[in-house]
Structure formats: structure tokens, C-alpha cells
Design a protein around this motif. Structure first.
Motif, PDB file in Angstrom:
ATOM      1  N   LEU A  72      50.869  43.447  46.046  1.00 47.62           N
ATOM      2  CA  LEU A  72      49.567  43.717  45.438  1.00 47.62           C
ATOM      3  C   LEU A  72      49.003  42.465  44.775  1.00 47.62           C
ATOM      4  N   ARG A  73      49.861  41.713  44.097  1.00 48.82           N
ATOM      5  CA  ARG A  73      49.408  40.467  43.462  1.00 48.82           C
ATOM      6  C   ARG A  73      48.865  39.496  44.510  1.00 48.82           C
ATOM      7  N   LYS A  74      49.599  39.382  45.615  1.00 52.60           N
ATOM      8  CA  LYS A  74      49.220  38.437  46.667  1.00 52.60           C
ATOM      9  C   LYS A  74      47.815  38.729  47.191  1.00 52.60           C
ATOM     10  N   HIS A  75      47.487  40.022  47.373  1.00 55.97           N
ATOM     11  CA  HIS A  75      46.216  40.369  47.998  1.00 55.97           C
ATOM     12  C   HIS A  75      45.077  40.634  47.008  1.00 55.97           C
ATOM     13  N   LEU A  76      45.409  41.036  45.786  1.00 57.17           N
ATOM     14  CA  LEU A  76      44.355  41.453  44.842  1.00 57.17           C
ATOM     15  C   LEU A  76      44.112  40.492  43.690  1.00 57.17           C
ATOM     16  N   LYS A  77      44.984  39.509  43.497  1.00 53.72           N
ATOM     17  CA  LYS A  77      44.854  38.573  42.375  1.00 53.72           C
ATOM     18  C   LYS A  77      43.445  37.982  42.313  1.00 53.72           C
ATOM     19  N   ALA A  78      42.825  38.072  41.122  1.00 58.60           N
ATOM     20  CA  ALA A  78      41.506  37.514  40.812  1.00 58.60           C
ATOM     21  C   ALA A  78      40.347  38.230  41.503  1.00 58.60           C
ATOM     22  N   MET A  79      40.623  39.292  42.260  1.00 62.66           N
ATOM     23  CA  MET A  79      39.532  40.030  42.909  1.00 62.66           C
ATOM     24  C   MET A  79      38.769  40.888  41.907  1.00 62.66           C
ATOM     25  N   TRP A  80      37.529  41.187  42.262  1.00 68.07           N
ATOM     26  CA  TRP A  80      36.700  42.077  41.451  1.00 68.07           C
ATOM     27  C   TRP A  80      36.973  43.520  41.848  1.00 68.07           C
ATOM     28  N   LEU A  81      36.995  44.400  40.858  1.00 65.93           N
ATOM     29  CA  LEU A  81      37.026  45.834  41.147  1.00 65.93           C
ATOM     30  C   LEU A  81      35.575  46.289  41.259  1.00 65.93           C
ATOM     31  N   HIS A 452      28.000  23.160  21.082  1.00 65.95           N
ATOM     32  CA  HIS A 452      27.568  23.719  22.354  1.00 65.95           C
ATOM     33  C   HIS A 452      28.748  24.359  23.087  1.00 65.95           C
ATOM     34  N   VAL A 453      28.470  25.457  23.808  1.00 62.98           N
ATOM     35  CA  VAL A 453      29.498  26.105  24.615  1.00 62.98           C
ATOM     36  C   VAL A 453      29.542  25.427  25.980  1.00 62.98           C
ATOM     37  N   ILE A 454      30.696  24.893  26.352  1.00 58.90           N
ATOM     38  CA  ILE A 454      30.888  24.219  27.639  1.00 58.90           C
ATOM     39  C   ILE A 454      31.602  25.186  28.571  1.00 58.90           C
ATOM     40  N   LEU A 455      30.972  25.449  29.743  1.00 56.74           N
ATOM     41  CA  LEU A 455      31.497  26.445  30.681  1.00 56.74           C
ATOM     42  C   LEU A 455      32.065  25.792  31.939  1.00 56.74           C
ATOM     43  N   GLY A 456      33.051  26.467  32.520  1.00 56.55           N
ATOM     44  CA  GLY A 456      33.584  26.076  33.818  1.00 56.55           C
ATOM     45  C   GLY A 456      34.144  27.300  34.500  1.00 56.55           C
ATOM     46  N   GLY A 457      33.983  27.382  35.818  1.00 60.09           N
ATOM     47  CA  GLY A 457      34.484  28.548  36.540  1.00 60.09           C
ATOM     48  C   GLY A 457      35.989  28.523  36.696  1.00 60.09           C
ATOM     49  N   ARG A 458      36.559  29.712  36.970  1.00 60.80           N
ATOM     50  CA  ARG A 458      37.991  29.798  37.233  1.00 60.80           C
ATOM     51  C   ARG A 458      38.305  29.464  38.693  1.00 60.80           C
ATOM     52  N   ASP A 459      37.282  29.564  39.556  1.00 63.09           N
ATOM     53  CA  ASP A 459      37.423  29.210  40.964  1.00 63.09           C
ATOM     54  C   ASP A 459      36.030  28.938  41.525  1.00 63.09           C
ATOM     55  N   SER A 460      35.940  28.640  42.814  1.00 66.66           N
ATOM     56  CA  SER A 460      34.647  28.300  43.416  1.00 66.66           C
ATOM     57  C   SER A 460      33.657  29.455  43.337  1.00 66.66           C
ATOM     58  N   SER A 461      34.178  30.676  43.459  1.00 63.92           N
ATOM     59  CA  SER A 461      33.313  31.851  43.402  1.00 63.92           C
ATOM     60  C   SER A 461      32.660  31.990  42.026  1.00 63.92           C
ATOM     61  N   SER A 462      33.474  31.839  40.942  1.00 65.15           N
ATOM     62  CA  SER A 462      32.916  31.979  39.593  1.00 65.15           C
ATOM     63  C   SER A 462      32.036  30.780  39.230  1.00 65.15           C
ATOM     64  N   ASN A 463      32.314  29.596  39.805  1.00 65.06           N
ATOM     65  CA  ASN A 463      31.417  28.439  39.612  1.00 65.06           C
ATOM     66  C   ASN A 463      30.025  28.751  40.154  1.00 65.06           C
ATOM     67  N   GLU A 464      30.023  29.420  41.321  1.00 63.04           N
ATOM     68  CA  GLU A 464      28.742  29.768  41.959  1.00 63.04           C
ATOM     69  C   GLU A 464      27.983  30.793  41.121  1.00 63.04           C
ATOM     70  N   VAL A 465      28.731  31.735  40.526  1.00 61.63           N
ATOM     71  CA  VAL A 465      28.113  32.755  39.667  1.00 61.63           C
ATOM     72  C   VAL A 465      27.442  32.093  38.466  1.00 61.63           C
ATOM     73  N   ILE A 466      28.138  31.114  37.838  1.00 65.90           N
ATOM     74  CA  ILE A 466      27.575  30.409  36.666  1.00 65.90           C
ATOM     75  C   ILE A 466      26.275  29.721  37.030  1.00 65.90           C
ATOM     76  N   VAL A 467      26.267  29.015  38.156  1.00 65.78           N
ATOM     77  CA  VAL A 467      25.076  28.252  38.569  1.00 65.78           C
ATOM     78  C   VAL A 467      23.896  29.176  38.866  1.00 65.78           C
ATOM     79  N   LYS A 468      24.168  30.249  39.630  1.00 68.88           N
ATOM     80  CA  LYS A 468      23.072  31.115  40.069  1.00 68.88           C
ATOM     81  C   LYS A 468      22.594  32.083  39.000  1.00 68.88           C
ATOM     82  N   LYS A 469      23.502  32.519  38.136  1.00 72.36           N
ATOM     83  CA  LYS A 469      23.142  33.566  37.183  1.00 72.36           C
ATOM     84  C   LYS A 469      22.783  33.043  35.801  1.00 72.36           C
TER      85      LYS A 469
END
Length: 471
Positions: A72-81, A452-469
Motif C-alpha cells: 500500500l505504501r509503494k502505490h499510495l504514498k503521497a497520493m491525494w484521497l 516572509h513565508v518561503i514556500l517550496g513543494g514536496r514534489d513536482s506536482s505540489s510545485n505546480e499547485v503552488i505556481v498555478k494556485k
């Protein structure tokens, strides 16, 4: 066992977990725990076929994760519910996981929880092929095993039964059994339907009028207002239900209400089981203390015996010098007698001597009786015998010192264990206090020296969320 109504209400409550992400997964027996992050931290407990709920009482993770937890960890780690829902008013819960692709949620895997029979948990991919399963099952119409396509159980009748269908249902079974099995609502809710309708639950072949009442009771049951509670009888938990049921209106029952079904389940399966774990840990700890107490007693007994032996050898050495002339003369007489008499004759003559209690020519030991038995080696002179006793006394001194060190170490360990024992609080395990989190805490962040709050994503997907949202 979880009913379709329990699953209906808990799936609504667990919708709060949607849009959170998987952090850790571990397994305790048939219980799976999924830790989510995103809007704070939440621990989901999946315990088929008994319960599904969010807990505030975490259990210690096992040292060695099971193969299923690892899968389960292998397939679901960091996925969104993305979605958690009941399947078609059945005792099946579906959790859909995936990632965002160009801001669109894309489901990659579904976790299917079956809450009937012995319960089961399986992971399927987008094509509904089983990737992993807790317990394989092979049935006439369904195969639950890796690489098989998951097929949902045959659909049961719904609440939209006609009057004629209800009458027909009661021709084959007692009405309560027909409702429980054919509508898949279980014995408790089938009996509740009969109570609300005022129809004898054991009746076979009900009338048209009774069928109308059953139909009205089913509609009433379907629209019950949520009122989660634990039902107790003689201070023992007998049920956990989402509604205030007529079946438990008797004076022998106590109703303890909760703001949510999840919290009621957590009280029984989360808090109560945590208490039991603490009791077991305390019992194990107390057994360890008892083991060290027994060890310390043995060490003290051995230490005392060494002291007694040391003192005895010292006394024998001193006594040897005190009786030096008698001992020396006796040994000389015996050695001289050996030239003229047999050993048996010598023993017979020595038996008359009150100062000599025994002579053993096989071992070469003569034992004098000076109030204290004094064994002497015939082949050694008096000085050598005395020195032998003093050497043994010195050896005992070294053993005493070693035993004292062992005792001190055991006492230190025992003291530490008793101090640890005071930390166990079996009565009231503490629930985790959940703090409100800022929206940006789901990402990697820190506050700069300028505030100031400095942000960074946990992976490429969350980096994209920060930029777009957020930019």
C-alpha cells in the motif's frame, strides 16, 4: 459487524478526509491505519468487518511492516484521497486515490473495503484489476486475488420494493429474515423495521395491510436523523449505532451519545484498545521488574554465601596454626603406621581417637574434630594446609567483589524500570490534540528573517499547485 447504515453515515463523515494526502500506512493484525496530511494530520483506521473511523489515539507502529502495508505504501504514498464513498448502499467502502494532472484529479488506484463476512481490503488499479489483497478469496461467482478483475457482489433489492414484492418476500422467509438478507440491512435494522411497523417479526406470509406498514417503516428507517451513540448493558458495550433505535429503548440499556459516529467508534476501538495495549505493556514491564527482583535476590544469596565461605576458610586457616603440634604429630604417626599396619587396621585404631572424626585414604583427607571439622591433606604439611585455606579465603574475596558489582548493576536496572513504571497511565490514554494549520503548511515552508513565508513543494506536482494556485 458494520451495517449498511453504519457505512452510509461514516462515509459522509469521512468525506472530511478528501483532498488530503497519504503519509504513512501500517498494519496491526487485520487493521490498516492510514496517516493523512494536508489540513492538519488525521489517522484513518480501517478495521474490517468491525469499523472504519478517524482516531485520536494512535497505536505504536510495528517494528517490521507487513507485506500488505509495504504494498500500500509503494502505490499510495503521497497520493491525494479524492473520494471516499459507500458503494450502492452495500457494506463496501471505496477510497479513490490519485494525483492532479494539469489541475485535474486523476484516479490511479482505489482501495476497496468489504465489511461483510470476515471483511477484506484490496487495492485495484484504474482497470479494476486487483494489485494487492489482504486475504485471497475464491468463490463460485467471484475471485479475489492479485491480477484478477474485481467484481462487485450481486446487487440486493433496494428500499423501493413494491407492496407485492414485500408480500412475496415474506412467503419464503420470516419477514425479519427476508428483510435482513434480501435488503442487505442486517438483523438489527430488520427488527427495527418490524418494530416501527408493528408487525410480528417471525411472521411468514404477511397481509397487504402489514406490507404497507413495512413499506412505511422502511421509508422511516431510510430517513432517520443521525444520532450516534454507544449502547451499554450492565456497563458493557453491546452496540455502536448512528441512530436512536427503538430496539434499544428498554430500561436495561444505557445510551451514551457522541457528536459523530467516528468518535463513538474511536471511543471503543481507539481509546479502549489503546488502554488494553497500555495494560499489556504495563504487565510486560511488571514481569520484567519481577524477573530482576528474582535475579537480585539470587545475587544477594550468592553474595552472602561467599562471605560465609570466606570467613569459614579464614577460621580453618587460623585453627590449623592453633592446633599445629597436634596436627603435625598425628600426620607423622599415621605415615609411620602405614609401614606396619594395613589401612583398615589404622582406621580402626583412629576410630578410638576423639580428635579425629574421619580418615579417607582414597582421597587422602583426614578430618580433625576441634569443635569445628578441620579437613587436612595427608600429603601436605601443616603450613601447606593452612596456606590452602587462606588462598581459598582470598578467592572468596574476589568472588564477593564480583557479586557486589553484579548486585549494584541489577539494582540500578531495577530502579530504572520502577521509574519507567510510573510513566504508564493505563486509565486515560491521551488523545492527540489537533491544531488548526495554515494553508501553506501542507508544503515545505519557513519564515524568513524579514517575516516572509518561503514556500517550496514536496514534489513536482505540489510545485505546480503552488505556481498555478497561489502565485
Amino acid at each position: 459487524m458494520f451495517s449498511t447504515f453504519d457505512l452510509k453515515e461514516i462515509s459522509k463523515e469521512l468525506a472530511d478526509l478528501e483532498r488530503m494526502r497519504v503519509d504513512k500506512i501500517y498494519q496491526l493484525g487485520n487493521e490498516i491505519r492510514i496517516k493523512f496530511f494536508g489540513r492538519g494530520r488525521e489517522d484513518l483506521v480501517i478495521k474490517p468487518p468491525l469499523a472504519v473511523f478517524v482516531t485520536s489515539y494512535p497505536k505504536p507502529a510495528p517494528k517490521n511492516p507487513t507485506w500488505f502495508a509495504m504494498l500500500l505504501r509503494k502505490h499510495l504514498k503521497a497520493m491525494w484521497l479524492f473520494k471516499i464513498e459507500q458503494y450502492d448502499f452495500d457494506r463496501i467502502l471505496i477510497l479513490s486515490f490519485g494525483f492532479y494532472e494539469e489541475d485535474n484529479p486523476v484516479v490511479k488506484f482505489v482501495l476497496i473495503v468489504e465489511m461483510f463476512r470476515d471483511g477484506n481490503i484490496l487495492l485495484a488499479n484504474q482497470e479494476n484489476m486487483i494489485v494487492g489483497i489482504l486475504s485471497r478469496e475464491y468463490m463460485k461467482d467471484r475471485t479475489l486475488a492479485p491480477k484478477s478483475i474485481y467484481v462487485f457482489p450481486e446487487k440486493k433489492k433496494g428500499f423501493d420494493l413494491s407492496i407485492d414484492e414485500i408480500i412475496e418476500l415474506s412467503k419464503e422467509y420470516e419477514i425479519v429474515k427476508g428483510l435482513a438478507t434480501q435488503l442487505n440491512i442486517g438483523g438489527l435494522y430488520a427488527e427495527e423495521t418490524c418494530l416501527l411497523a408493528g408487525v410480528d417479526k417471525s411472521k411468514i406470509g404477511i397481509s397487504n395491510e402489514e406490507a404497507v406498514k413495512i413499506k412505511e417503516a422502511l421509508l422511516q428507517l431510510e430517513n432517520l436523523k443521525k444520532d450516534p451513540m454507544i449502547i451499554k448493558k450492565n456497563d458493557q458495550v453491546v452496540d455502536i449505532i448512528p441512530y436512536d433505535l427503538t430496539s434499544y429503548n428498554g430500561p436495561e440499556y444505557e445510551k451514551v451519545r457522541y457528536e459523530s459516529l467516528s468518535k463513538a467508534l474511536d471511543e471503543v476501538y481507539g481509546k479502549a484498545e489503546s488502554e488494553e495495549i497500555l495494560r499489556e505493556e504495563l504487565s510486560t514491564h511488571q514481569k520484567k521488574i519481577q524477573k530482576f527482583e528474582r535475579m537480585l535476590k539470587s545475587q544477594k544469596d550468592l553474595h552472602n554465601s561467599y562471605i560465609e565461605e570466606r570467613e569459614l576458610y579464614k577460621i580453618l586457616g587460623d585453627l590449623t596454626y592453633e592446633k599445629y603440634p597436634i596436627i603435625e604429630e598425628s600426620i607423622k604417626v599415621i605415615e609411620q603406621a602405614k609401614k606396619n599396619f594395613s589401612l583398615e587396621e589404622i582406621k580402626t585404631k583412629l576410630a578410638e581417637n576423639k580428635l579425629i572424626s574421619d580418615v579417607d585414604f582414597k582421597t587422602g583427607i583426614i578430618t580433625f574434630n576441634f569443635g569445628t571439622p578441620l579437613p587436612m591433606e595427608l600429603k601436605k604439611d601443616v603450613n601447606e594446609n593452612a596456606n590452602l585455606f587462606y588462598e581459598k579465603s582470598k578467592k572468596m574475596k574476589r568472588k564477593i567483589d564480583g557479586a557486589k558489582i553484579a548486585m549494584d548493576n541489577t539494582e540500578a536496572k531495577l530502579l530504572a524500570l520502577k521509574e519507567e513504571e510510573e510513566e504508564f497511565e493505563v486509565e486515560k490514554p491521551k488523545a492527540i490534540e489537533k491544531k488548526a494549520r495554515e494553508w501553506y503548511e501542507r508544503f515545505r515552508w519557513f519564515t524568513s528573517s524579514e517575516g516572509h513565508v518561503i514556500l517550496g513543494g514536496r514534489d513536482s506536482s505540489s510545485n505546480e499547485v503552488i505556481v498555478k494556485k497561489y502565485m
